[in-house]
Scaffold this motif. Structure first.
Motif, PDB file in Angstrom:
ATOM      1  N   ASP A   1       3.560  -8.095  -7.650  1.00  0.00           N
ATOM      2  CA  ASP A   1       2.921  -6.904  -7.068  1.00  0.00           C
ATOM      3  C   ASP A   1       3.925  -5.753  -7.062  1.00  0.00           C
ATOM      4  O   ASP A   1       5.051  -5.899  -7.543  1.00  0.00           O
ATOM      5  CB  ASP A   1       2.347  -7.217  -5.673  1.00  0.00           C
ATOM      6  N   GLU A   2       3.555  -4.629  -6.452  1.00  0.00           N
ATOM      7  CA  GLU A   2       4.444  -3.444  -6.525  1.00  0.00           C
ATOM      8  C   GLU A   2       5.753  -3.649  -5.774  1.00  0.00           C
ATOM      9  O   GLU A   2       6.747  -2.979  -6.042  1.00  0.00           O
ATOM     10  CB  GLU A   2       3.723  -2.153  -6.092  1.00  0.00           C
TER      11      GLU A   2
ATOM     12  N   LYS B   1      -3.200  -1.650 -11.131  1.00  0.00           N
ATOM     13  CA  LYS B   1      -2.247  -0.534 -11.184  1.00  0.00           C
ATOM     14  C   LYS B   1      -0.784  -0.990 -11.117  1.00  0.00           C
ATOM     15  O   LYS B   1       0.105  -0.305 -11.603  1.00  0.00           O
ATOM     16  CB  LYS B   1      -2.542   0.494 -10.089  1.00  0.00           C
ATOM     17  N   SER B   2      -0.528  -2.175 -10.541  1.00  0.00           N
ATOM     18  CA  SER B   2       0.861  -2.629 -10.447  1.00  0.00           C
ATOM     19  C   SER B   2       1.270  -3.511 -11.645  1.00  0.00           C
ATOM     20  O   SER B   2       2.401  -3.973 -11.719  1.00  0.00           O
ATOM     21  CB  SER B   2       1.088  -3.387  -9.139  1.00  0.00           C
TER      22      SER B   2
END
Ligand SMILES: Nc1ncnc2c1ncn2[C@@H]1O[C@H](COP(=O)(O)OP(=O)(O)OP(=O)(O)O)[C@@H](O)[C@H]1O
Ligand SMILES: [Mg+2]
Length: 254
Positions: free
Chosen positions: A177-178, A196-197
């Motif tokens: 994840d981010e 998006k990550s």
């Protein structure tokens, strides 16, 4: 008999920041992990390896401009060198492994895989042989030729051959994840927020890096077949995956 399909990423067995640079000790370590598993477990195994620095940097210009015969030859012969190293290492470790080159027997239509040498692969499995496929350049009905990634070969074979255990080993602990934490599970629903990550690759990768891999495996998940993305650069992780442990990120339908 249960079938395992394992992809070893080019990021694991080559220096992806260089050109045509293999990590021979890694190839040998993984060959031994596979050999120990094959000795103990009565399971069929298909191996697919990525092209890493033997394919992506060579393909990048041709991918943009289209392949001519010379491009097909140069990319295939480069990936073939890596494939021979993998085959030698597996056989030296005591695994009966044979190559199955996508260029020789597969067909694409506008990038979509429509034919792969499944009969040949089945015969090998019946005789206890590990078929070894790889990312390759393949003839394409529409584009002349195009790249077929190992990440696409895996779900194709998993689906047509009804595999029970599917995994892709790469150079990170899973899909992150981010914050850099491993995402334990991705489903088509959860992917909408996670997308998006997830990026391509930190190095040259003409098949979409991590995002390409997750997208291919999500298509498989939608058919009800789960798979894993885990770190094959760490010792014993290939072994753990083969023995069915909960490693890395699970890509599943629910
Ligand atoms: N969210 C993410 N989680 C994990 N890795 C990510 C993420 N986003 C991008 N990456 C990149 O994806 C890379 C792995 O994909 P890459 O295609 O380079 O490897 P590979 O598939 O093992 O190699 P090959 O394509 O040669 O077989 C990681 O090294 C990392 O840099
Ligand atoms: Mg890749």
């Amino acid at each position: 008999m249960n079938l395992v399909i394992l992809k070893i990423g080019g990021s694991v067995i080559t220096e992806k920041g260089s050109v045509s640079s293999a990590k021979k000790p890694e190839i040998e370590r993984i060959s031994h992990e596979i050999a120990s598993f094959k000795k103990e477990a009565d399971l069929d195994l298909i191996l697919v390896h990525g092209a890493g620095s033997f394919g992506h940097p060579q393909a990048i210009n041709w991918v943009k401009e289209g392949f001519d015969a010379k491009g097909v030859y140069l990319i295939h012969s480069s990936v073939n060198i890596l494939n021979s190293m993998v085959l030698d290492s597996l056989n030296n470790a005591g695994v009966n492994a044979l190559p199955v080159h996508p260029l020789s027997g597969s067909l694409l239509e506008d990038g979509r895989l429509i034919e792969l040498q499944v009969e040949k692969i089945k015969l090998m499995l019946e005789r206890g042989i590990v078929p070894v496929l790889h990312g390759d350049v393949v003839m394409d009905r529409k584009r002349g030729a195009a790249i077929l990634s190992g990440d696409r070969i895996v779900p194709y074979l998993a689906s047509v051959m009804n595999a029970s255990q599917i995994g892709a080993g790469t150079d990170v602990d899973g899909v992150l994840d981010e914050k850099g934490t491993v995402i334990k599970k991705i489903t088509p629903m959860s992917f909408i927020d996670m997308k998006k990550s997830i990026q391509g690759s930190g190095t040259t990768d003409v098949t979409g890096g991590m995002l390409g891999k997750v997208s291919e495996f999500l298509e498989l998940a939608k058919k009800g077949i789960s798979s894993r993305i885990f770190n094959a650069s760490k010792k014993d992780m290939v072994s753990k995956f083969l023995y069915g442990e909960d490693v890395g990120t699970l890509i599943t339908d629910k």
